[in-house]
Design an enzyme around this catalytic site. Structure first.
Site, PDB file in Angstrom:
ATOM      1  N   ALA A 102      72.196 191.314  31.484  1.00  0.00           N
ATOM      2  CA  ALA A 102      72.192 190.625  32.777  1.00  0.00           C
ATOM      3  C   ALA A 102      73.101 189.411  32.701  1.00  0.00           C
ATOM      4  O   ALA A 102      73.809 189.211  31.705  1.00  0.00           O
ATOM      5  CB  ALA A 102      70.775 190.211  33.136  1.00  0.00           C
ATOM      6  N   ASN A 103      73.126 188.595  33.740  1.00  0.00           N
ATOM      7  CA  ASN A 103      73.864 187.334  33.704  1.00  0.00           C
ATOM      8  C   ASN A 103      73.076 186.279  34.473  1.00  0.00           C
ATOM      9  O   ASN A 103      72.022 186.571  35.037  1.00  0.00           O
ATOM     10  CB  ASN A 103      75.286 187.519  34.251  1.00  0.00           C
ATOM     11  N   ARG A 104      73.569 185.060  34.505  1.00  0.00           N
ATOM     12  CA  ARG A 104      72.794 183.935  35.024  1.00  0.00           C
ATOM     13  C   ARG A 104      72.836 183.784  36.545  1.00  0.00           C
ATOM     14  O   ARG A 104      72.326 182.802  37.078  1.00  0.00           O
ATOM     15  CB  ARG A 104      73.273 182.626  34.393  1.00  0.00           C
TER      16      ARG A 104
ATOM     17  N   ALA B  21      77.700 188.678  41.047  1.00  0.00           N
ATOM     18  CA  ALA B  21      78.182 188.529  39.672  1.00  0.00           C
ATOM     19  C   ALA B  21      77.984 189.894  39.001  1.00  0.00           C
ATOM     20  O   ALA B  21      76.940 190.165  38.406  1.00  0.00           O
ATOM     21  CB  ALA B  21      77.417 187.441  38.952  1.00  0.00           C
TER      22      ALA B  21
END
Ligand code: CTP
Ligand code: CA
Length: 223
Positions: A33-35, A99
């Protein structure tokens, strides 16, 4: 919920917005995942709807709730997001605030990976489709306004200008996501909008204010 029929400068316009992170599975319980919180994309979708647009909101697993009055399409992976965007077209404009994970695990496992097997997992990666570049490059039925985002560190404007050209979108909204800015996951944003007709640096303001100003610019461009 039926999209609210708001009156406003974007009445009669259909706009696709992507938002949030994507999750790329490793096995049934793990993912990459990402932030991204989805806050900026959500605020943009809300601001567009408030100006009367019919919004298709394609969102990855975000930590903020989707706005009211838009058509919400929930997805998990980049591949699913591309498919949902393509199904959401035609549109007058497409805003790509998600994102999107650049890579997915090519050899994701259908069963949970176990330590008892010994060693560490041997993950291999494949590049995800570029949704923004795909839509920007459409020869038939391309939205007349395609807006990308560029979350950068270091030489932000140079990176973002090159990115706009590489991807073929009309505008790119650049922001500096260096950890010291606190923008990733925070309530504020500080953006520079790079367009074919010039570059505009906006002061640091709330993500809601960035969204409102961007929605106004989009309304002006589509008028
Ligand atoms: N984007 C997309 N699909 C992808 C990757 C990115 O639609 N697979 C979109 C994002 O939503 C954003 C823009 O492209 O609007 C720029 O994303 P970014 O990650 O900054 O660009 P990349 O081309 O992936 O470059 P980088 O190597 O800097 O991550
Ligand atoms: Ca990327």
């Amino acid at each position: 919920v039926e999209a609210a029929l708001m009156d406003g400068p974007l009445k009669g316009k259909h706009i696709v917005v992507t938002s949030g992170p994507t999750h790329e599975p490793i096995d049934p319980v793990r993912y990459i995942a990402n932030r991204s919180s989805g806050a900026q994309g959500t605020a943009i979708a809300r601001a567009l709807a408030a100006l009367g647009a019919q919004v298709t909101f394609v969102t990855g697993p975000a930590s903020v709730a989707p706005p009211e009055g838009v058509k919400v399409v929930k997805v998990e992976t980049a591949q699913q997001m591309l498919q949902a965007v393509q199904r959401g077209l035609p549109a007058d404009a497409a805003i790509f605030a998600a994102a999107v994970a650049d890579w997915r695990v090519e050899n994701a496992s259908d069963s949970k990976m176990k330590k008892t097997k010994g060693g560490t997992p041997d993950l291999s990666f494949a590049e995800n489709p570029d949704i923004l570049a795909t839509v920007s490059g459409m020869t038939k039925g391309r939205p007349s306004l395609v807006v990308g985002f560029a979350a950068e560190t270091d030489d932000v404007i140079a990176h973002a200008t090159a990115k706009r050209q590489r991807k073929g979108c009309d505008w790119i909204v650049a922001n500096d996501v260096s950890p010291e800015t606190g923008i990733m996951g925070g309530a504020e944003n500080s953006v520079t909008v790079i367009r074919t007709d010039g570059t505009e640096e906006w002061p640091r303001m709330s993500k809601d204010q960035v969204a409102a100003r961007l929605a106004n610019a989009i309304a002006e461009a589509l008028a």
